[in-house]
Design a protein around this motif. Structure first.
Motif, short mmCIF file in Angstrom:
data_model
loop_
_atom_site.label_atom_id
_atom_site.label_comp_id
_atom_site.label_asym_id
_atom_site.label_seq_id
_atom_site.Cartn_x
_atom_site.Cartn_y
_atom_site.Cartn_z
N THR A 294 -17.77 -36.88 -42.14
CA THR A 294 -16.45 -37.20 -41.62
C THR A 294 -16.24 -36.58 -40.25
O THR A 294 -15.73 -37.23 -39.33
CB THR A 294 -15.35 -36.72 -42.59
N THR B 260 -18.34 -38.43 -37.69
CA THR B 260 -17.83 -39.77 -37.45
C THR B 260 -16.51 -39.74 -36.67
O THR B 260 -16.30 -40.54 -35.76
CB THR B 260 -17.60 -40.51 -38.79
N SER C 39 -21.69 -37.16 -32.35
CA SER C 39 -21.02 -38.43 -32.57
C SER C 39 -21.44 -39.48 -31.55
O SER C 39 -21.70 -40.64 -31.90
CB SER C 39 -19.51 -38.21 -32.53
#
Length: 126
Positions: A11, A14, A52
């Protein structure tokens, strides 16, 4: 516990803005200084934004950009070192590293948003 840790890491990679907000929020509660808290949050989440952006490049264009990211980091460190030396004639490593690190945050923060928007448009049109 391993599944939760994997979920949390996925998480944060992302959506690194969640990590930025969490670190900022906790830091404001502990330091009671918003400016210092923002700097702590920025310094702490640079790696999240770099990772990311790496995975966004990999997902959109299927190219590995790890070596490009390392070269970009070294190139900006070189440029900052030369500029620091020209302006101050004495290189203070802590100040230099902090400047390079925060510049990386700005670049990868902007790149993250550009790639997310491009990726969404690319997936919708494809």
């Amino acid at each position: 516990m391993i599944e939760f840790t994997a979920f949390l890491a996925a998480t944060l990679v992302t959506v690194p803005l969640i990590g930025l907000y969490i670190i900022y929020f906790v830091s404001v509660k502990t330091t009671r200084n918003k400016q210092v808290s923002f700097k702590i949050a920025v310094d702490s989440t640079v790696l999240l934004f770099i990772i990311s952006v790496y995975f966004l490049f990999l997902e959109i264009w299927r190219i590995h950009t790890g070596w490009m990211i390392v070269l970009f980091f070294l190139f900006t460190a070189l440029i900052f070192t030369v500029l620091h030396w020209k302006n101050y004639e004495d290189i203070k490593l802590q100040r230099l590293f902090k400047g390079v690190w925060r510049f990386q945050f700005v670049v990868f923060f902007i790149l993250y948003f550009i790639l997310v928007i491009y990726g969404m448009i690319f997936r919708i049109l494809a």
